[in-house]
Write a protein that holds these residues in place. Sequence first.
Motif, PDB file in Angstrom:
ATOM      1  N   ALA A  48      28.784 -13.585   3.233  1.00  0.00           N
ATOM      2  CA  ALA A  48      29.346 -14.842   2.736  1.00  0.00           C
ATOM      3  C   ALA A  48      30.602 -15.225   3.509  1.00  0.00           C
ATOM      4  O   ALA A  48      31.297 -14.367   4.064  1.00  0.00           O
ATOM      5  CB  ALA A  48      29.675 -14.704   1.258  1.00  0.00           C
ATOM      6  N   MET A  94      33.354 -16.252   2.394  1.00  0.00           N
ATOM      7  CA  MET A  94      34.637 -15.901   1.784  1.00  0.00           C
ATOM      8  C   MET A  94      35.163 -14.528   2.195  1.00  0.00           C
ATOM      9  O   MET A  94      36.318 -14.219   1.985  1.00  0.00           O
ATOM     10  CB  MET A  94      34.552 -15.985   0.255  1.00  0.00           C
ATOM     11  CG  MET A  94      33.554 -15.093  -0.422  1.00  0.00           C
ATOM     12  SD  MET A  94      34.086 -13.380  -0.655  1.00  0.00           S
ATOM     13  CE  MET A  94      35.323 -13.617  -1.926  1.00  0.00           C
ATOM     14  N   ARG A 120      21.623 -11.645   4.862  1.00  0.00           N
ATOM     15  CA  ARG A 120      21.295 -11.086   3.543  1.00  0.00           C
ATOM     16  C   ARG A 120      20.108 -10.136   3.661  1.00  0.00           C
ATOM     17  O   ARG A 120      18.965 -10.560   3.836  1.00  0.00           O
ATOM     18  CB  ARG A 120      21.029 -12.200   2.538  1.00  0.00           C
ATOM     19  CG  ARG A 120      22.250 -13.116   2.433  1.00  0.00           C
ATOM     20  CD  ARG A 120      22.641 -13.494   1.040  1.00  0.00           C
ATOM     21  NE  ARG A 120      23.989 -14.050   1.057  1.00  0.00           N
ATOM     22  CZ  ARG A 120      24.410 -15.068   0.321  1.00  0.00           C
ATOM     23  NH1 ARG A 120      23.597 -15.648  -0.526  1.00  0.00           N
ATOM     24  NH2 ARG A 120      25.661 -15.488   0.405  1.00  0.00           N
ATOM     25  N   MET A 165      26.393 -20.448   7.215  1.00  0.00           N
ATOM     26  CA  MET A 165      26.879 -20.972   5.952  1.00  0.00           C
ATOM     27  C   MET A 165      28.129 -21.824   6.154  1.00  0.00           C
ATOM     28  O   MET A 165      29.135 -21.356   6.687  1.00  0.00           O
ATOM     29  CB  MET A 165      27.184 -19.822   5.002  1.00  0.00           C
ATOM     30  CG  MET A 165      27.551 -20.291   3.624  1.00  0.00           C
ATOM     31  SD  MET A 165      26.813 -19.270   2.359  1.00  0.00           S
ATOM     32  CE  MET A 165      27.892 -17.894   2.391  1.00  0.00           C
ATOM     33  N   TRP A 221      29.412 -15.880  -9.556  1.00  0.00           N
ATOM     34  CA  TRP A 221      29.265 -15.285  -8.229  1.00  0.00           C
ATOM     35  C   TRP A 221      30.258 -14.164  -7.978  1.00  0.00           C
ATOM     36  O   TRP A 221      31.404 -14.231  -8.414  1.00  0.00           O
ATOM     37  CB  TRP A 221      29.457 -16.337  -7.142  1.00  0.00           C
ATOM     38  CG  TRP A 221      28.828 -15.895  -5.846  1.00  0.00           C
ATOM     39  CD1 TRP A 221      27.526 -16.028  -5.474  1.00  0.00           C
ATOM     40  CD2 TRP A 221      29.477 -15.216  -4.767  1.00  0.00           C
ATOM     41  NE1 TRP A 221      27.321 -15.471  -4.238  1.00  0.00           N
ATOM     42  CE2 TRP A 221      28.486 -14.970  -3.779  1.00  0.00           C
ATOM     43  CE3 TRP A 221      30.786 -14.782  -4.550  1.00  0.00           C
ATOM     44  CZ2 TRP A 221      28.785 -14.329  -2.585  1.00  0.00           C
ATOM     45  CZ3 TRP A 221      31.081 -14.132  -3.361  1.00  0.00           C
ATOM     46  CH2 TRP A 221      30.078 -13.916  -2.385  1.00  0.00           C
ATOM     47  N   ASN A 262      26.824 -24.054  -3.227  1.00  0.00           N
ATOM     48  CA  ASN A 262      27.329 -23.213  -4.299  1.00  0.00           C
ATOM     49  C   ASN A 262      28.849 -23.255  -4.280  1.00  0.00           C
ATOM     50  O   ASN A 262      29.468 -22.886  -3.284  1.00  0.00           O
ATOM     51  CB  ASN A 262      26.825 -21.781  -4.082  1.00  0.00           C
ATOM     52  CG  ASN A 262      27.222 -20.859  -5.219  1.00  0.00           C
ATOM     53  OD1 ASN A 262      27.579 -21.319  -6.305  1.00  0.00           O
ATOM     54  ND2 ASN A 262      27.175 -19.564  -4.970  1.00  0.00           N
ATOM     55  N   VAL A 305      32.116 -21.809  -5.913  1.00  0.00           N
ATOM     56  CA  VAL A 305      32.574 -20.712  -6.765  1.00  0.00           C
ATOM     57  C   VAL A 305      34.034 -20.937  -7.115  1.00  0.00           C
ATOM     58  O   VAL A 305      34.850 -21.233  -6.240  1.00  0.00           O
ATOM     59  CB  VAL A 305      32.454 -19.357  -6.026  1.00  0.00           C
ATOM     60  CG1 VAL A 305      32.860 -18.209  -6.953  1.00  0.00           C
ATOM     61  CG2 VAL A 305      31.047 -19.139  -5.489  1.00  0.00           C
ATOM     62  N   ASP A 309      35.775 -21.090  -3.457  1.00  0.00           N
ATOM     63  CA  ASP A 309      34.965 -20.522  -2.377  1.00  0.00           C
ATOM     64  C   ASP A 309      33.635 -21.239  -2.419  1.00  0.00           C
ATOM     65  O   ASP A 309      32.911 -21.127  -3.406  1.00  0.00           O
ATOM     66  CB  ASP A 309      34.796 -19.016  -2.628  1.00  0.00           C
ATOM     67  CG  ASP A 309      33.497 -18.460  -2.069  1.00  0.00           C
ATOM     68  OD1 ASP A 309      32.986 -19.013  -1.070  1.00  0.00           O
ATOM     69  OD2 ASP A 309      33.001 -17.466  -2.624  1.00  0.00           O
ATOM     70  N   THR A 310      33.327 -21.991  -1.396  1.00  0.00           N
ATOM     71  CA  THR A 310      32.044 -22.695  -1.442  1.00  0.00           C
ATOM     72  C   THR A 310      31.153 -22.260  -0.290  1.00  0.00           C
ATOM     73  O   THR A 310      31.636 -21.840   0.761  1.00  0.00           O
ATOM     74  CB  THR A 310      32.197 -24.238  -1.385  1.00  0.00           C
ATOM     75  OG1 THR A 310      32.173 -24.675  -0.031  1.00  0.00           O
ATOM     76  CG2 THR A 310      33.461 -24.695  -2.081  1.00  0.00           C
ATOM     77  N   GLY A 311      29.874 -22.389  -0.499  1.00  0.00           N
ATOM     78  CA  GLY A 311      28.930 -22.016   0.550  1.00  0.00           C
ATOM     79  C   GLY A 311      27.711 -22.926   0.521  1.00  0.00           C
ATOM     80  O   GLY A 311      27.123 -23.151  -0.533  1.00  0.00           O
TER      81      GLY A 311
HETATM   82  N1  SER Z   1      30.371 -16.981  -1.817  1.00  0.00           N
HETATM   83  C1  SER Z   1      29.427 -17.929  -2.320  1.00  0.00           C
HETATM   84  C2  SER Z   1      28.045 -17.755  -1.736  1.00  0.00           C
HETATM   85  O1  SER Z   1      27.869 -17.021  -0.821  1.00  0.00           O
HETATM   86  C3  SER Z   1      29.907 -19.322  -1.996  1.00  0.00           C
HETATM   87  O2  SER Z   1      30.373 -19.368  -0.698  1.00  0.00           O
HETATM   88  O3  SER Z   1      27.107 -18.319  -2.198  1.00  0.00           O
END
Ligand code: SER
Length: 579
Positions: free
Chosen positions: A39, A41, A80, A98, A171, A195, A197, A218-220
């Motif tokens: 991620a 973040m 992932r 991302m 999350w 997403n 967060v 924290d967005t993704g």
């Molecule tokens: N950490 C969250 C995700 O990976 C948002 O960035 O979905």
Amino acid sequence: MESRELRERFLEFFKKREHTIVPSSSLIPDDPSVLLTTAGMQQFKPYYTGAADPFHSPHPTLGGRPLGSRNAASIQKSFRTSDIDEVGDERHLTFFEMLGNFSFGGYFKEKAIQYAYDFLREINVPIEYVTVFGGDAEVPRDEESIAIWNSYGFSMEKQNLKLMGREDNFWGPTGNEGPCGPTTEIYAGGIEIWNIVFNQYYCHPDKTLEPLKTPGVDTGMGLERLATVSQEKENIFQTDLFDPLIALLPTHLGNREKRIIVDHARAIVFLICDGVLPSNKDAGYILRRLMRRFIIRARNYSQEYFTILGKVIDRYGSVYHELNSEKTFLIFKDELSQFEKTLVAGQHELEKLQSIDAASAFRLYESYGLPYEVIKDLGGEKAKSLARDDFDKEFTKHQEISRAGQEKKFGGHGLLLDTGELKAADEREIQIVTRLHTATHLLQAALRKVLGESVRQAGSDITAERTRFDFTFDRKLTSEEIAAVEQVANRAIQDDLKVEYKEMPYEEALKTNALHFAKEKYPSIVKVYTAFDSETGRVFSQELCGGPHVQRTSEVGKLKIVKEEAIARGIRRIRAIIE
Ligand code: SER
């Protein structure tokens, strides 16, 4: 909109709104509690907890400059592993990009939702509906986000706002502990694209939640998914991110086949170029599995491996400068030739089996290097009841047996090789073991300085309690010698030497003075770790090793030898701890 433009527009949008644009961090994270970066973040974790200060702390991906803002945005290379088995359908990937915006005490829910809403409007992606955390026994319902979305015309009455539980709308943390919190998610074109967060809590290793002093955002947003919706495609593989790769493959191949090939090709290139080498553990094992699966699939129709990998580098090289075809091809070629040798024999063996259970799958893995997925693939119907869990259990069982067997075989001095294998359970342990790993290098260098160059490693084993180092020497050490070894090692620790590694072909590493362990089987590209004085350049220790190690020797603490004994003729064993 083309993916190139989506990337640019995203960063531009947040730059205009006082975000520092930060390059992607490596797929191999600094955080030892996670194997690969999952991620955006992750490179900001210390700012959320207050461990780092955005205005003063040097930021690694900015070459040591501070962020200079409480807000940041990036396009992060992410991976992932949990999705490997799903790849082949319309939406799962291993490697992906991302897009993310982040805030550590700058803005919170109001702005985060507004930015997302405005950005999607700007690029003409209509929001279908949103989800918000509906609350549970521990964390209350996110009323604030509901109210903000209401003001944009989203509500439960209109059925374009849905309340969801912990499973869907909460999350984190990444790894064992860290920031986490409720999320709000945006859906468009039938898929979740963004997403958001709200990091409100710190999750401790025992899973208790403590409110964070400064809440953060924290967005993704997966670029592949955003491109699917923006380009009005049916799935990620039809976007311009994959289309040129798919176009290389013969049309008669099934979709699943094609998707696996192109997903894995991207993942292989990005992992190799971030320094992962195929091996039998951790990130190296993930790479090996992907390579072998890719080889099997691509082999079925033609052997255009290099064309496909080269195309990935072509397509992505201008955005990710670390991509390098020479390095990729070299490492790939090596794995290919190793694998091909056993593949034919393995396949033959597999064909002889009536059905494949966990035990026979493990035998195929052990004798022919066929990874689980490959056995599953090649086995088809025969491997239908084979499950990953059972295979993993077989793996663990075998490891234990072989460890015990080694201990026995070598009269109690199990030659557990110093391969960088960390036997650690949690983040704290990983840190200790990492420090002990460096301590072991310093110990070997100190032994050679005190006792002479005839000292060579004969084995080593590190646990969270101690390091155990076996070496060649033909008599008991005197107490003065032991004290001197401790002193030399501790001097190197006090001198705060820098620890760095360089990757090079094994043959080249042998030409340096780096110590290597004769019993170890090294890969064709190895890491050479050096502990040296960054002012004078004086080298204290240099060894071929998988790592990981601390960055400065002062992180090791104080080294203390607690036991010295003989374990075989001409072989001594030292146990040492750090304080
Ligand atoms: N950490 C969250 C995700 O990976 C948002 O960035 O979905």
